[in-house]
Design a protein around this motif. Structure first.
Motif, mmCIF file in Angstrom:
data_model
loop_
_atom_site.group_PDB
_atom_site.id
_atom_site.type_symbol
_atom_site.label_atom_id
_atom_site.label_comp_id
_atom_site.label_asym_id
_atom_site.label_seq_id
_atom_site.Cartn_x
_atom_site.Cartn_y
_atom_site.Cartn_z
ATOM 1 N N TYR A 131 48.147 47.365 64.053
ATOM 2 C CA TYR A 131 47.735 47.617 62.674
ATOM 3 C C TYR A 131 46.245 47.391 62.429
ATOM 4 C CZ TYR A 131 52.797 47.447 61.753
ATOM 5 O OH TYR A 131 54.162 47.671 61.766
ATOM 6 N N SER A 132 45.485 47.158 63.484
ATOM 7 C CA SER A 132 44.045 46.940 63.337
ATOM 8 C C SER A 132 43.283 48.254 63.528
ATOM 9 C CB SER A 132 43.546 45.914 64.358
ATOM 10 O OG SER A 132 42.135 45.828 64.315
ATOM 11 N N THR A 181 50.656 57.275 64.431
ATOM 12 C CA THR A 181 51.329 56.085 63.918
ATOM 13 C C THR A 181 52.178 56.422 62.696
ATOM 14 O OG1 THR A 181 49.787 54.457 64.814
ATOM 15 C CG2 THR A 181 50.905 53.866 62.779
ATOM 16 N N ARG A 182 51.638 57.248 61.803
ATOM 17 C CA ARG A 182 52.418 57.628 60.609
ATOM 18 C C ARG A 182 53.682 58.400 61.004
ATOM 19 N NH1 ARG A 182 55.337 57.882 57.119
ATOM 20 N NH2 ARG A 182 55.003 58.527 54.963
ATOM 21 N N GLY A 215 48.736 58.902 54.731
ATOM 22 C CA GLY A 215 48.507 59.005 56.159
ATOM 23 C C GLY A 215 47.671 57.926 56.806
ATOM 24 N N SER A 216 47.029 57.069 56.027
ATOM 25 C CA SER A 216 46.119 56.082 56.610
ATOM 26 C C SER A 216 46.897 54.918 57.220
ATOM 27 C CB SER A 216 45.149 55.559 55.550
ATOM 28 O OG SER A 216 45.853 54.962 54.474
ATOM 29 N N LEU A 217 46.225 54.143 58.047
ATOM 30 C CA LEU A 217 46.885 53.061 58.773
ATOM 31 C C LEU A 217 47.473 52.019 57.834
ATOM 32 C CD1 LEU A 217 47.535 51.903 61.589
ATOM 33 C CD2 LEU A 217 45.405 50.597 61.428
ATOM 34 N N ASP A 218 46.756 51.690 56.755
ATOM 35 C CA ASP A 218 47.278 50.689 55.825
ATOM 36 C C ASP A 218 48.574 51.170 55.172
ATOM 37 O OD1 ASP A 218 45.622 52.606 54.419
ATOM 38 O OD2 ASP A 218 45.810 51.349 52.652
ATOM 39 N N PRO A 250 42.746 50.562 68.838
ATOM 40 C CA PRO A 250 42.786 50.415 67.382
ATOM 41 C C PRO A 250 43.615 51.527 66.736
ATOM 42 C CG PRO A 250 40.577 50.008 68.180
ATOM 43 C CD PRO A 250 41.358 50.488 69.366
ATOM 44 N N ALA A 251 44.498 51.139 65.835
ATOM 45 C CA ALA A 251 45.360 52.051 65.071
ATOM 46 C C ALA A 251 46.409 52.744 65.932
ATOM 47 C CB ALA A 251 44.541 53.090 64.319
#
Length: 653
Positions: free
Chosen positions: A596-597, A520-521, A471-474, A643-644
């Protein structure tokens, strides 16, 4: 690619390819025999060409054959099939005697002078991974930094959308790799398309060799080669050529919406947690459902601890009006199982009897802590039949099929007619899909391949486009890296791309994500093509609240239900994903834009032309989260992302 672009030199045995953006010159082909002999077309004394009109699985084409002989007993034939937009190239070795080889190179260029020249600065080479294990990424680097690419590649000038697309279209016997190298000045002096690669990237460890083929006539894979003004469109054309030869496994149902247990619970999954997920999914069913009104609620790994609850699980889901799903890995075992009897084999085999071994009889080294079973062993086939019988008997309607890449490794196989990993994979997976076919089960069962090679295809209704993405942005950025270069597989090689289970709040062993990361995910799933399987622990109140916020946007879910992937527009470079994706629908253009930041805002400015829109036309832009409607200024789409943050926009007239 037109006929005039192919030049066959009957003096030297070399060939040259000319295309709109450049030239491949002084190329040849070669085959390496088991005794170490390397036969090159340029070493032959006699070179002659012949032309015919033929029809292949792909379609009608003009065929040019370049025949090379030197008075010996082996004849090399290069076959060039020229279609409207591209050509395919195949190398065949003929002999009245038996030939044995594990390496054929139908496209080979080595020299002190450039073998590939292209208009534009800093020529780049796309390195595609063989499979989706180990969080493998697509990397688009300058040629001098590039590594081998598997099954397909793109060569293109930096920041150009045009490029040369190359790829294998046959996946019956060979693993195919592409490589390019430069000299000190940066000129490309090596270009190869090799049928017969085995590396750590193909999961062939400790120097394992690609298997040998033996016969009086042996052919390489056909190599697709075409120059395209837009190489992303070229990848789609390449995909269609593959699908013409081996069609996707058909699925007549809609995009699947629902839940998967892995990210939410991992090894702690239980029947009680399954029921909890069923009930929460039912509470949002009005909006989070497929076009047929169905939801799937799927077990992932670790259900084997409570097999006595499988019938109850199916009954519970069905009572909720849901489709139950499960998990299975046909080609793996654990070391602690070696001495255990293999279920379904009537006591004839232990798991150690089924292990895939090398030429010295040694067990192949583990990958991901798991050992590979021989896909051709009768014990493996009986084991698959037994496990799939249970899946059908219990009544599951979908199966996440994991670690099938273990069945594509090189080794020594029980079935002696099979000598390469790809042959073994096709053999084992053909049996697996027959076992789960509608004809055998009496109802359709959806198959999604998890850890799997990109090709061969045709054995799943979906393939997970990346390795595990939580689930994280990366993780969202990593998933989008894979979508950037595999979007075209959707409704082509597979009915759907699988974006993995969508975590909107918290992966089991991680910290919770922010709302924007969760959204985002969710967007990565929408643009993928797409399976919409969420994965959170709905015993956590915050997870339920997050899910109700994100998963119930009816306008966006309606976009996902169409099952069409978005294609990348801009932002792709090096190891980075595209940050803007677009899809044309009947009534609108849909754009997905990502930041993506984790720390910086992003001002996005996208010319309408890049989105396929006509400058000067009056468009309206609706943000599908804020519902705010604006109009582009100066033929440019402008927005600021936190952000994100990411968003999905509907652009219409």
């Amino acid at each position: 690619m037109n006929w005039e672009g192919l030049i066959l030199d009957e003096e030297t045995g070399r060939f040259t390819l000319r295309f709109a953006g450049g030239e491949c010159r002084d190329l040849y082909a070669q085959v390496k025999l088991q005794d170490g002999t390397c036969l090159k077309t340029t070493d032959m004394k006699l070179h002659k060409k012949r032309e015919t009109e033929v029809t292949t699985e792909i379609g009608s084409c003009r065929r040019a054959e370049f025949v090379h002989e030197d008075g010996g007993r082996i004849q090399l034939i290069q076959q060039f099939d020229l279609y409207e937009e591209y050509m395919t190239i195949r190398l065949t070795a003929n002999s009245p005697d038996t030939i044995t080889t594990n390496c054929m190179t139908p496209v080979c260029g080595h020299g002190e002078q450039p073998v590939l020249s292209m208009e534009g600065e800093e020529i780049r080479f796309l390195s595609a991974p063989f499979d989706n294990d180990k969080w493998a990424k697509f990397v688009d680097y300058p040629v001098k930094y590039s590594s081998m690419s598997y099954e397909f590649t793109v060569v293109h000038p930096k920041e150009a959308v045009s490029g040369l697309v190359m790829g294998s279209v046959d996946h019956d016997c060979w693993k195919t790799g592409f490589s390019a190298k430069t000299d000190k000045d940066g000129s490309i002096v090596c270009l190869e398309a090799i049928s017969g690669v085995a590396t750590e990237d193909t999961r062939d460890l400790d120097g394992a060799r690609h298997g040998y083929l033996t016969g009086k006539e042996i052919s390489s894979a056909r190599i697709f080669l075409g120059w395209f003004k837009d190489f992303q469109s070229g990848l789609a054309v390449y995909g269609k050529a593959n699908a013409a030869i081996r069609p996707a496994l058909p699925w007549n149902g809609p995009v699947i919406f629902g839940w998967n247990s892995w990210a939410a619970l991992m090894g702690k999954v239980s029947f009680e947690k399954y029921k909890e997920a069923c009930d929460f999914m039912k509470s949002i069913k009005d909006t989070y459902q497929g076009s047929d009104g169905k939801q799937y609620v799927n077990y992932d790994a670790a259900w084997g601890r409570f097999t006595n609850k499988m019938r109850d699980s199916v009954a519970y889901a069905e009572a909720n009006g849901q489709e139950p799903g499960t998990y299975y890995s046909p080609f793996i075992t654990h070391e602690h199982q070696f001495k255990q009897e293999v279920p379904g084999t009537n006591g004839n085999y232990l798991f150690e009897d089924l292990l895939l071994r090398d030429e010295d009889g040694k067990i192949l080294p583990q990958i991901d802590g798991l050992y590979s079973l021989d896909p051709t062993h009768p014990g493996t086939l009986d084991y698959i039949s037994y496990e799939t019988d249970n899946i059908i008997k219990w009544g599951f309607r979908s199966v996440k099929t994991d670690f099938v890449g273990h069945g594509c490794r090189e080794g020594v196989f029980y079935n002696k007619e099979i000598t390469t990993g790809v042959q073994a994979f096709n053999y084992g997976m053909s049996h697996f899909t027959k076992c789960l076919s509608e004809e055998r089960a009496g109802y359709p069962i959806f198959i999604s391949l998890s850890i799997a090679p990109i090709m061969p295809h045709g054995y799943g209704h979906a393939r997970r486009i990346s390795c595990d993405a939580f689930g994280s942005l990366d993780q969202s950025a990593y998933l989008n890296n894979c979508i950037t270069y595999l979007w075209w597989m959707n409704d082509c090689l597979y009915r759907f791309n699988d974006p993995d289970h969508i975590v909107t709040y918290k992966t089991y062993d991680k910290h919770s994500t922010t709302l924007e990361e969760g959204r985002t995910r969710y967007h990565t799933g929408v643009i993928c093509g797409s399976l919409m399987l969420t994965s959170d622990d709905y015993g956590i109140p915050e997870a339920r609240e997050r899910a109700r916020t994100i998963l119930t946007n009816e306008e966006i879910n309606a976009i996902a239900r169409k099952g069409k992937s978005f294609r990348p527009v801009s932002g792709a470079a090096g190891e980075f994903a595209a940050d803007t994706f677009v899809r044309k629908d009947e009534d609108a253009t849909i754009a997905a834009v990502f930041n993506y930041s984790l720390s910086d805002e992003r001002l996005v400015e996208i010319p309408l032309e890049k989105l396929g829109l006509t400058p000067g036309h009056p468009y309206k832009v609706k943000d599908l989260w804020t519902k705010k409607v604006t109009e582009p200024q100066s033929n440019t789409l402008r927005l600021t992302l936190l952000p994100a943050q990411s968003t999905i926009l509907k652009i219409y007239q």
